[in-house]
Design a protein around this motif. Structure first.
Motif, PDB file in Angstrom:
ATOM      1  N   MET B   1       0.846  -1.216   0.000  1.00 44.26           N
ATOM      2  CA  MET B   1       0.000   0.000   0.000  1.00 44.26           C
ATOM      3  C   MET B   1       0.868   1.248   0.000  1.00 44.26           C
ATOM      4  O   MET B   1       1.799   1.383   0.788  1.00 44.26           O
ATOM      5  CB  MET B   1      -0.894  -0.023   1.247  1.00 44.26           C
ATOM      6  CG  MET B   1      -1.893   1.106   1.309  1.00 44.26           C
ATOM      7  SD  MET B   1      -3.161   1.028   0.043  1.00 44.26           S
ATOM      8  CE  MET B   1      -4.255  -0.207   0.750  1.00 44.26           C
ATOM      9  N   ARG B   2       0.534   2.141  -0.906  1.00 45.64           N
ATOM     10  CA  ARG B   2       1.285   3.390  -0.970  1.00 45.64           C
ATOM     11  C   ARG B   2       0.978   4.229   0.267  1.00 45.64           C
ATOM     12  O   ARG B   2      -0.133   4.221   0.770  1.00 45.64           O
ATOM     13  CB  ARG B   2       0.906   4.190  -2.214  1.00 45.64           C
ATOM     14  CG  ARG B   2       1.534   3.653  -3.484  1.00 45.64           C
ATOM     15  CD  ARG B   2       1.370   4.666  -4.586  1.00 45.64           C
ATOM     16  NE  ARG B   2      -0.026   4.793  -4.969  1.00 45.64           N
ATOM     17  CZ  ARG B   2      -0.595   5.957  -5.260  1.00 45.64           C
ATOM     18  NH1 ARG B   2       0.116   7.070  -5.140  1.00 45.64           N
ATOM     19  NH2 ARG B   2      -1.849   6.038  -5.634  1.00 45.64           N
ATOM     20  N   THR B   3       1.945   4.956   0.704  1.00 43.73           N
ATOM     21  CA  THR B   3       1.714   5.796   1.890  1.00 43.73           C
ATOM     22  C   THR B   3       1.838   7.272   1.557  1.00 43.73           C
ATOM     23  O   THR B   3       2.145   8.086   2.393  1.00 43.73           O
ATOM     24  CB  THR B   3       2.729   5.450   2.981  1.00 43.73           C
ATOM     25  OG1 THR B   3       4.028   5.610   2.400  1.00 43.73           O
ATOM     26  CG2 THR B   3       2.552   4.040   3.485  1.00 43.73           C
ATOM     27  N   ALA B  45     -11.686  10.243 -15.317  1.00 44.15           N
ATOM     28  CA  ALA B  45     -10.480  10.356 -14.504  1.00 44.15           C
ATOM     29  C   ALA B  45     -10.847  10.490 -13.028  1.00 44.15           C
ATOM     30  O   ALA B  45     -10.232   9.870 -12.155  1.00 44.15           O
ATOM     31  CB  ALA B  45      -9.656  11.550 -14.961  1.00 44.15           C
ATOM     32  N   ILE B  46     -11.886  11.297 -12.768  1.00 46.26           N
ATOM     33  CA  ILE B  46     -12.286  11.519 -11.377  1.00 46.26           C
ATOM     34  C   ILE B  46     -12.730  10.211 -10.724  1.00 46.26           C
ATOM     35  O   ILE B  46     -12.304   9.851  -9.626  1.00 46.26           O
ATOM     36  CB  ILE B  46     -13.417  12.559 -11.324  1.00 46.26           C
ATOM     37  CG1 ILE B  46     -12.841  13.926 -11.684  1.00 46.26           C
ATOM     38  CG2 ILE B  46     -14.084  12.571  -9.963  1.00 46.26           C
ATOM     39  CD1 ILE B  46     -13.866  15.004 -11.763  1.00 46.26           C
ATOM     40  N   TYR B  47     -13.601   9.470 -11.448  1.00 46.65           N
ATOM     41  CA  TYR B  47     -14.127   8.256 -10.837  1.00 46.65           C
ATOM     42  C   TYR B  47     -13.059   7.184 -10.651  1.00 46.65           C
ATOM     43  O   TYR B  47     -13.049   6.488  -9.644  1.00 46.65           O
ATOM     44  CB  TYR B  47     -15.313   7.722 -11.625  1.00 46.65           C
ATOM     45  CG  TYR B  47     -16.541   8.558 -11.406  1.00 46.65           C
ATOM     46  CD1 TYR B  47     -17.139   8.591 -10.149  1.00 46.65           C
ATOM     47  CD2 TYR B  47     -17.071   9.335 -12.422  1.00 46.65           C
ATOM     48  CE1 TYR B  47     -18.244   9.380  -9.923  1.00 46.65           C
ATOM     49  CE2 TYR B  47     -18.175  10.124 -12.209  1.00 46.65           C
ATOM     50  CZ  TYR B  47     -18.767  10.154 -10.951  1.00 46.65           C
ATOM     51  OH  TYR B  47     -19.849  10.929 -10.737  1.00 46.65           O
ATOM     52  N   THR B  48     -12.158   7.079 -11.643  1.00 48.41           N
ATOM     53  CA  THR B  48     -11.116   6.051 -11.470  1.00 48.41           C
ATOM     54  C   THR B  48     -10.265   6.381 -10.251  1.00 48.41           C
ATOM     55  O   THR B  48      -9.933   5.501  -9.445  1.00 48.41           O
ATOM     56  CB  THR B  48     -10.174   5.960 -12.699  1.00 48.41           C
ATOM     57  OG1 THR B  48     -10.620   6.851 -13.680  1.00 48.41           O
ATOM     58  CG2 THR B  48     -10.081   4.574 -13.228  1.00 48.41           C
ATOM     59  N   ALA B  49      -9.916   7.676 -10.127  1.00 46.95           N
ATOM     60  CA  ALA B  49      -9.071   8.053  -8.998  1.00 46.95           C
ATOM     61  C   ALA B  49      -9.808   7.864  -7.674  1.00 46.95           C
ATOM     62  O   ALA B  49      -9.264   7.303  -6.714  1.00 46.95           O
ATOM     63  CB  ALA B  49      -8.614   9.502  -9.163  1.00 46.95           C
ATOM     64  N   ASP B  51     -12.221   5.889  -7.077  1.00 46.57           N
ATOM     65  CA  ASP B  51     -12.385   4.448  -6.879  1.00 46.57           C
ATOM     66  C   ASP B  51     -11.164   3.879  -6.151  1.00 46.57           C
ATOM     67  O   ASP B  51     -11.267   3.116  -5.194  1.00 46.57           O
ATOM     68  CB  ASP B  51     -12.535   3.805  -8.253  1.00 46.57           C
ATOM     69  CG  ASP B  51     -13.187   2.454  -8.153  1.00 46.57           C
ATOM     70  OD1 ASP B  51     -13.963   2.261  -7.203  1.00 46.57           O
ATOM     71  OD2 ASP B  51     -12.899   1.600  -9.017  1.00 46.57           O
ATOM     72  N   ARG B  52      -9.981   4.320  -6.636  1.00 44.70           N
ATOM     73  CA  ARG B  52      -8.745   3.824  -6.026  1.00 44.70           C
ATOM     74  C   ARG B  52      -8.616   4.323  -4.579  1.00 44.70           C
ATOM     75  O   ARG B  52      -8.232   3.577  -3.672  1.00 44.70           O
ATOM     76  CB  ARG B  52      -7.541   4.294  -6.848  1.00 44.70           C
ATOM     77  CG  ARG B  52      -6.905   3.153  -7.631  1.00 44.70           C
ATOM     78  CD  ARG B  52      -5.750   3.654  -8.437  1.00 44.70           C
ATOM     79  NE  ARG B  52      -6.219   4.666  -9.396  1.00 44.70           N
ATOM     80  CZ  ARG B  52      -5.520   5.729  -9.764  1.00 44.70           C
ATOM     81  NH1 ARG B  52      -4.325   5.931  -9.246  1.00 44.70           N
ATOM     82  NH2 ARG B  52      -5.998   6.586 -10.634  1.00 44.70           N
ATOM     83  N   LEU B  53      -8.982   5.589  -4.368  1.00 44.13           N
ATOM     84  CA  LEU B  53      -8.907   6.150  -3.012  1.00 44.13           C
ATOM     85  C   LEU B  53      -9.856   5.394  -2.073  1.00 44.13           C
ATOM     86  O   LEU B  53      -9.545   5.168  -0.901  1.00 44.13           O
ATOM     87  CB  LEU B  53      -9.240   7.635  -3.032  1.00 44.13           C
ATOM     88  CG  LEU B  53      -8.211   8.519  -3.758  1.00 44.13           C
ATOM     89  CD1 LEU B  53      -8.725   9.940  -3.895  1.00 44.13           C
ATOM     90  CD2 LEU B  53      -6.882   8.496  -3.001  1.00 44.13           C
ATOM     91  N   GLU B  54     -11.001   5.005  -2.635  1.00 49.21           N
ATOM     92  CA  GLU B  54     -11.973   4.278  -1.813  1.00 49.21           C
ATOM     93  C   GLU B  54     -11.420   2.912  -1.429  1.00 49.21           C
ATOM     94  O   GLU B  54     -11.548   2.466  -0.288  1.00 49.21           O
ATOM     95  CB  GLU B  54     -13.286   4.123  -2.575  1.00 49.21           C
ATOM     96  CG  GLU B  54     -14.404   3.599  -1.695  1.00 49.21           C
ATOM     97  CD  GLU B  54     -15.758   3.638  -2.391  1.00 49.21           C
ATOM     98  OE1 GLU B  54     -15.800   3.923  -3.600  1.00 49.21           O
ATOM     99  OE2 GLU B  54     -16.759   3.385  -1.717  1.00 49.21           O
ATOM    100  N   GLN B  55     -10.738   2.269  -2.416  1.00 46.72           N
ATOM    101  CA  GLN B  55     -10.139   0.964  -2.119  1.00 46.72           C
ATOM    102  C   GLN B  55      -9.083   1.070  -1.019  1.00 46.72           C
ATOM    103  O   GLN B  55      -8.858   0.133  -0.267  1.00 46.72           O
ATOM    104  CB  GLN B  55      -9.502   0.382  -3.387  1.00 46.72           C
ATOM    105  CG  GLN B  55     -10.506  -0.310  -4.298  1.00 46.72           C
ATOM    106  CD  GLN B  55      -9.878  -0.756  -5.600  1.00 46.72           C
ATOM    107  OE1 GLN B  55      -8.697  -1.089  -5.621  1.00 46.72           O
ATOM    108  NE2 GLN B  55     -10.654  -0.743  -6.659  1.00 46.72           N
TER     109      GLN B  55
END
Lengths: 887, 117
Positions: B1-3, B45-49, B51-55
Motif C-alpha cells: 500500500m502506498r503511503t 479520470a475523477i471516478y477512477t481516482a 475508486d482507487r482512493l476508496e479501495q
C-alpha cells in the motif's frame, strides 16, 4: 430539453463497466443539460473518460483482472489493448505507416469518389413519392424494334382514358418562355404540364399549391408554379409572390405555388424553372387526327400493380388502336420504362470500366500493403515467437495482427475520404453544363451518408484482404523457429514465394490497366482529330426563342432574324453571321421523314428520315462548311419563291448513289401527307452533329424565309476571341426587339469540346488510375527485391569472398527481379486482350489489340520494373564482404 | 500500500473538504477543481481516482437517488474518511518541510549557471 449526443452516450454505455457508466454518463448529461458543456466538450470528455477508465493500471493485480473477466468485458479489454498496441507501433514506424496509409488512401479515395458518382448517376432514387412506380410511356416501333422518348398526343389521350392500371397519366411539353417585367427580359425553362402532374409525382408545393383540375382545361385560368431556383433568383425568395402576376410570352400568369428546392422535373431533359397547366383541347385533337404532335408521357402505376401487368395492358390498348386507326397507328406500340432507369440504357460502359479500374487500384493497394505487412511480419517474427512462448494463443496473435490491420485501414479510410472529397470538389467544378442542367440529383454529388457507409465498408473489407494473409502467416506454428534462428534470417521460403506471387499479380494488374488506359487515351485522341465538317474556332453561338404572341406570323420571324443577322454582320470584327435552327453539337436536334419523288420502292410508313436544318443565307460561309455542288440559298429563295433545299453528302451517298441529286425533288413528311415538295439545288459537305465518333447523318437544309421557326441559334464568326463580342451582339438583338432575351451564349469550340466530355473523362480517369497502379507496382517490385537483397547479404558476402565479381551479383539480382516483372507482364497481356475486346464498342479508330498500345505498355512496365530492381541490385553489388560476414 | 498521495489525489481530497456532503459528487467535484485550478478533467479520470482512493479506505461513497437531469441516473456521493484526512495532512506536511527555505522566487529571477553542474 436538449437531446443528449447519442453516439458518445452509446460508446460510454458499451465501453464502460455498468457502475462507472452510471456515474460518468450521469455527470456528463447533467453538465450538458445545465448548459455548461458544448457538444464538442461532451465528445471530448466522454472519450477522455473512456480512455481513463480503460487504461490498464500498473498497480492492478491479477486478482483485479480476474474480477474484470468475471464481469464479462475481457474481450473488449483485449481488443482495446491490441488497438493501443497497434497505435503505438504505427507511431513508432512512421515511414511504414505513411506508406501504407497513403497507398490505402489512394485506393479507398478513388473508390469512394467513384461510388458517389455512380450513386448519383444510377442508384439514387428520384425525389418523388414511390419513384419506382413512375414510368415513361414511350412510343415503340415494331419495324425498327426501337423505343422513342415520347408518345403521340392521340395515344396519350387514348391511354389515359382506357387504362385501369395507372393511377395517373400525364404529359408535358417543352416551352421556352420569355419572362418579362422587371429589369431585363429573361428566357426561362418552362414546361406545359397536365394539371395532375404534381399529384402524379406526389410532391406538394413548398409554398402555395399545385394546379387545380379546372386550370387544366381549355379556357382555364392562366396560372404558374415556380421552381425554388427561379423563386430565389428572380423574386429574392419573397414569400408574398403567391397571387402576384408575371408575364410569360406577353400573357400575365398568376403565381399559385413554389416547388421545394429538391424538386426536379422533368428529368433527362432541361430541368424546369416554371410550370404552367397544359390546357389540351382533347376534342379538337381527336377530331383532327392527322396533325397530332408528340409529347413525353409520364404515368404512375397503381400501388399494387406490377410493371409487367401495366405493360400487358398498354400492349392490349395499343393493339386495339392499331386495328381501330390503321392510318395513324400502324406498326406502333408503347413501352414502359421506369423513370429513374431511363439512363441505364444510354449510360455507356465507360463508367463501369472506370469503376472496375478503381476496384483494381484498391486491390493493388491491398496487395502492396499486404506485402509491406509480410515484410514487417518477418522482422517481427522474434517478438511474436517470444509472445507465443510466454503463452499467447494463436488466435490471440492473429487478433492482435488483425487489429493492427484494422487500424491501418481506418487511417487509410479517413485519409481516403479526404482524397474523395477533394476529387469530388474538383469534379463538381468541371462538370459539363449539359450534365448540370439535365442530370437528376446532381446537386447532391458529394460525401453523403451512403458514401460514408461505403467508404467504411471498403476500408474494413480491405483490412481483411490485406490483413488476413500476413496475420495468419506470422502467427503460424513455425514460430518457434523464430527463437532459434539468428535475427537476420527469417522470411521462410513460403513467405518469399507469397511475396513474389503478390508482385506478379501487381504487375499483371497494372498491365491490364495501362493497356485499357492506353486504348481509351488513343481513342480520345483520334476523336479529337476528327474533322467535324466545319471550323469551330472563333465562332460565338447563342439561342433566341421568339414568343408566339408577337411572332405568330412567319413574315415577322423572317424579318426579325434577317434584320438581326444584318446588323450583327456589320459589326466591326464580325466576319460573317448566320442563323440555324439547330447548331451542330448544341445537343438539340430536329428530324423528319421524306421520300424521293418518282420512286415507288418505299411504302407509306417506311419513309427514310433526315435531320432538318433551317438556315439563313450565309450559314455555310459562316461555319465554313464546303459546298460540293450547285448553289447556296440567296435572295431568290424568298417565302414566295419555289420551294428549294440543299442536302448533304451523307444523304446523297444513301439515296442518290449513281444519280445527280441536283434538280431532284423531295416530298417532305409521309407519302400522301400534306408536306411540301422541294427541289434540291445544292449539295453540302457532311457535318458531325452529336458525337465526333459517330458517322454524319443525312441532313436537308431549308432557307429561312420559306419556313422560319420560332427558335434559332446564332453563329457569328469573329476575327478574335469570340466571347468578347457577346455584349455587342446582344445589343444589336435588343435594338431589333428590346424585349427579346438571348441565352446559352457559348463559343462553338466549347460545344464541340463538351461532346468529348465523356471520352475525355474516362480517358483521364483511367490515365490517373493506371498511373497510380504503375507507381504501386513499382513500389511493390522495389520492396520485394530490396528486401530479398537485405536477407541475402551474408550469402552475397560469401560469394564475393569466394571470387564472384560485383557485376555477377548485379545481374543475379536483376535477373531475379525482371523474371517477376516479365511473368507479370505476360499474364497481364493475355488478360488485356480480353479486356480490350470488352472495350471495343466504346473505342473509336483504335483496335482492341492496338499494337502501339501493347508495345508501349510493355516497354513502360519493363523500364519501370528495371528501375525498381536497379537500386537494390546496385546495393547488392556493393556489398562489403567483411561487414556482411561479420553480421 | 502506498503511503503518499499523488497530486491529482490531493486535489480530489481537498475538493471533498470544500464541498458539503450533499454536493460532493462527480459534476460538482469537477467544477470545483476547474474553478479553483483552471484544469478540465474528465469524469472518467475523477471516478477512477476516487475508486482507487476508496479501495485504500481514504474516502467512502454512497449512491443517491435517480435524478431527471442526469437522464434518470443516480449520483455517487463521496466523503472523506479519517484516514484520508490524516494522509492528506501528512502529505502537506512533507511538502511544506521540503519547501522550507527554498527561495523559489529568487531562483526564478537568477537562473543557476547550468554549466557549473
Amino acid at each position: 430539453m436538449k437531446r443528449t449526443p447519442v453516439l458518445p452516450s452509446l460508446l460510454l454505455r458499451s465501453l464502460l463497466p455498468a457502475d462507472a457508466y452510471e456515474c460518468v454518463a450521469g455527470d456528463l448529461e447533467e453538465a450538458w443539460h445545465n448548459g455548461s458543456l458544448s457538444r464538442a466538450g461532451f465528445w471530448r470528455l466522454a472519450m477522455a473518460s473512456i480512455v481513463e477508465c480503460r487504461r490498464p493500471r500498473l498497480q492492478r493485480t491479477h486478482v483485479d483482472r480476474d474480477s474484470d473477466r468475471k464481469r464479462g468485458d475481457s474481450l473488449m479489454r483485449t481488443i482495446l489493448q491490441d488497438f493501443s498496441y497497434g497505435a503505438r507501433l504505427m507511431r513508432r514506424n512512421p515511414g511504414f505507416t505513411a506508406a501504407a496509409v497513403a497507398t490505402l488512401a489512394l485506393g479507398i479515395g478513388a473508390n469512394t469518389a467513384l461510388f458517389s458518382i455512380l450513386n448519383v448517376l444510377t442508384l439514387k432514387p428520384l425525389a418523388y413519392r414511390e419513384p419506382d412506380h413512375v414510368v415513361f410511356v414511350r412510343e415503340w416501333s415494331h419495324r425498327t424494334q426501337t423505343a422513342g422518348f415520347s408518345l403521340s398526343v392521340l395515344d396519350f389521350i387514348e391511354v389515359s382514358r382506357r387504362s385501369t392500371t395507372f393511377e395517373y397519366v400525364t404529359t408535358y411539353s417543352y416551352w421556352s418562355a420569355n419572362l418579362t417585367g422587371g429589369s431585363t427580359p429573361e428566357r426561362a425553362q418552362a414546361y406545359r404540364v397536365t394539371a395532375d402532374t404534381f399529384d402524379m409525382l406526389g410532391v406538394p408545393a413548398a409554398l402555395g399549391r399545385g394546379f387545380l383540375p379546372e386550370e387544366g382545361v381549355p379556357g382555364g385560368r392562366r396560372v404558374v408554379v415556380l421552381s425554388h431556383g427561379l423563386w430565389q433568383r428572380r423574386f429574392g425568395s419573397d414569400r408574398s409572390v403567391i397571387g402576384r402576376d408575371i408575364t410569360l410570352d406577353g400573357h400575365p400568369h398568376t403565381i399559385v405555388g413554389v416547388m421545394p428546392a429538391s424538386f426536379e422535373f422533368p428529368v433527362f431533359n432541361f430541368k424546369g424553372e416554371l410550370w404552367v397547366p397544359w390546357q389540351l383541347d382533347m376534342q379538337a385533337i381527336l377530331a383532327d387526327r392527322g396533325s397530332a404532335s408528340s409529347s413525353v408521357v409520364v404515368a404512375r402505376i397503381r400501388p399494387n400493380v406490377t410493371m409487367s401487368a401495366a405493360q400487358a395492358e398498354i400492349d392490349t390498348i395499343m393493339q386495339r388502336l392499331e386495328t381501330e386507326h390503321p392510318d395513324t397507328n400502324a406498326g406502333r406500340g408503347a413501352r414502359l420504362t421506369e423513370m429513374g432507369r431511363l439512363d441505364d440504357e444510354s449510360a455507356g460502359p465507360g463508367i463501369l470500366i472506370v469503376a472496375a479500374t478503381a476496384a483494381l487500384v484498391l486491390l493493388l493497394a491491398c496487395a502492396n500493403v499486404a506485402n509491406l505487412l509480410l515484410a514487417r511480419g518477418v522482422s517481427r517474427q522474434r517478438e511474436l515467437a517470444v509472445r507465443a512462448a510466454l503463452g499467447a494463443g494463436r488466435v490471440r496473435l492473429v487478433t492482435q495482427l488483425m487489429s493492427e490491420g484494422v487500424l491501418l485501414a481506418v487511417a487509410g479510410g479517413v485519409a481516403g475520404l479526404f482524397v474523395a472529397y477533394l476529387a469530388l470538389n474538383a469534379l463538381r467544378a468541371s462538370l459539363p453544363e449539359m450534365v448540370v442542367t439535365t442530370q437528376p440529383n446532381i446537386d447532391t454529388l458529394g460525401i453523403d451518408p451512403m458514401t460514408l457507409a461505403y467508404a467504411a465498408g471498403i476500408s474494413l473489407l480491405t483490412s481483411i484482404i490485406f490483413g488476413v494473409i500476413p496475420a495468419v502467416r506470422a502467427a503460424s506454428p513455425m514460430l518457434q523457429e523464430g527463437l532459434k534462428e539468428g535475427a537476420s534470417s527469417g522470411g521462410g521460403r513460403g513467405t518469399r514465394r507469397l511475396r513474389a506471387a503478390l508482385v506478379i499479380a501487381e504487375v499483371s494488374l497494372s498491365t491490364i490497366m495501362l493497356v485499357s488506359a492506353g486504348l481509351l487515351v488513343r481513342s480520345y485522341q483520334r476523336q479529337q482529330h476528327v474533322n467535324p465538317g466545319f471550323d469551330p474556332d472563333n465562332v460565338l453561338t447563342m439561342m433566341i426563342a421568339l414568343p408566339d404572341y408577337r411572332y405568330s406570323a412567319p413574315e415577322a420571324r423572317t424579318q426579325f432574324f434577317q434584320e438581326s443577322v444584318g446588323r450583327i454582320s456589320s459589326l466591326a470584327g464580325v466576319e460573317a453571321a448566320a442563323f440555324v435552327n439547330v447548331l451542330p453539337f448544341s445537343t438539340y436536334n430536329r428530324g423528319g421523314v421524306f421520300s424521293v419523288e418518282g420512286r415507288t420502292d418505299v411504302e407509306r410508313g417506311q419513309e427514310p428520315s433526315a435531320d432538318i436544318r433551317v438556315i439563313s443565307d450565309r450559314y455555310f460561309d459562316t461555319m465554313r462548311i464546303p459546298l460540293r455542288a450547285g448553289r447556296t440559298f440567296d435572295t431568290r429563295d424568298a417565302a414566295a419563291g419555289a420551294r428549294v433545299a440543299i442536302v448533304n453528302e451523307a444523304l446523297v451517298r444513301r439515296h442518290f448513289k449513281d444519280q445527280d441529286p441536283l434538280g431532284q425533288r423531295l416530298k417532305l413528311g409521309r407519302i400522301g401527307g400534306p408536306g411540301a415538295v422541294v427541289t434540291i439545288i445544292g449539295v453540302s459537305g457532311s457535318v458531325h452533329h452529336n458525337q465526333l465518333s459517330e458517322q454524319p447523318t443525312p441532313e436537308i437544309y431549308f432557307p429561312l424565309a420559306q419556313s422560319p421557326p420560332p427558335m434559332m441559334m446564332l453563329a457569328a464568326r469573329t476575327s478574335t476571341d469570340p466571347e468578347t463580342y457577346t455584349d455587342a451582339i446582344r445589343a444589336e438583338i435588343l435594338a431589333v426587339d428590346p424585349a427579346q432575351p438571348v441565352y446559352h451564349v457559348k463559343p462553338m469550340s466549347r460545344l464541340v469540346g463538351d461532346s468529348l466530355a465523356a471520352p475525355s473523362f474516362s480517358a483521364s480517369l483511367m490515365g490517373l488510375f493506371s498511373g497510380i497502379a504503375l507507381m504501386l507496382a513499382a513500389i511493390g517490385i522495389y520492396g520485394v527485391v530490396s528486401y530479398a537483397v537485405n536477407q541475402q547479404r551474408r550469402e552475397f558476402g560469401v560469394r564475393l569472398a569466394l571470387g564472384a565479381r560485383p557485376r555477377d551479383l548485379l545481374t543475379l539480382v536483376l535477373r531475379r527481379g525482371l523474371l517477376l516483372v516479365a511473368t507479370g507482364i505476360t499474364i497481364g497481356m493475355l488478360c488485356a486482350f480480353g479486356v480490350g475486346r470488352a472495350l471495343a464498342n466504346i473505342l473509336y479508330g483504335v483496335g482492341p489489340a492496338d499494337p502501339v498500345t501493347f508495345v508501349s505498355v510493355t516497354v513502360t512496365l519493363a523500364t519501370v520494373g528495371l528501375a525498381a530492381c536497379c537500386i537494390p541490385a546496385l546495393r547488392a553489388s556493393r556489398t562489403e564482404p567483411v561487414t556482411a560476414l561479420r553480421e | 500500500m502506498r503511503t503518499y498521495l499523488g497530486e491529482f489525489e490531493q486535489l480530489l481530497l481537498l475538493a471533498l473538504v470544500h464541498l458539503s456532503d450533499d454536493e460532493a459528487y462527480g459534476t460538482r467535484i469537477r467544477s470545483e477543481i476547474e474553478a479553483r485550478t483552471g484544469r478540465t478533467v474528465s469524469p472518467g479520470a475523477i471516478y477512477t481516482a476516487l475508486d482507487r482512493l476508496e479501495q485504500r479506505g481514504l474516502v467512502a461513497s454512497r449512491l443517491g437517488d435517480p435524478t431527471p437531469s442526469r437522464g434518470g441516473k443516480r449520483k455517487r456521493h463521496y466523503r472523506l474518511e479519517p484516514a484520508g484526512v490524516q494522509l492528506l495532512q501528512r502529505t502537506q506536511e512533507v511538502l511544506a518541510r521540503m519547501s522550507q527555505g527554498v527561495p523559489l522566487a529568487r531562483l526564478l529571477r537568477a537562473p543557476r549557471d547550468s554549466g557549473a553542474l
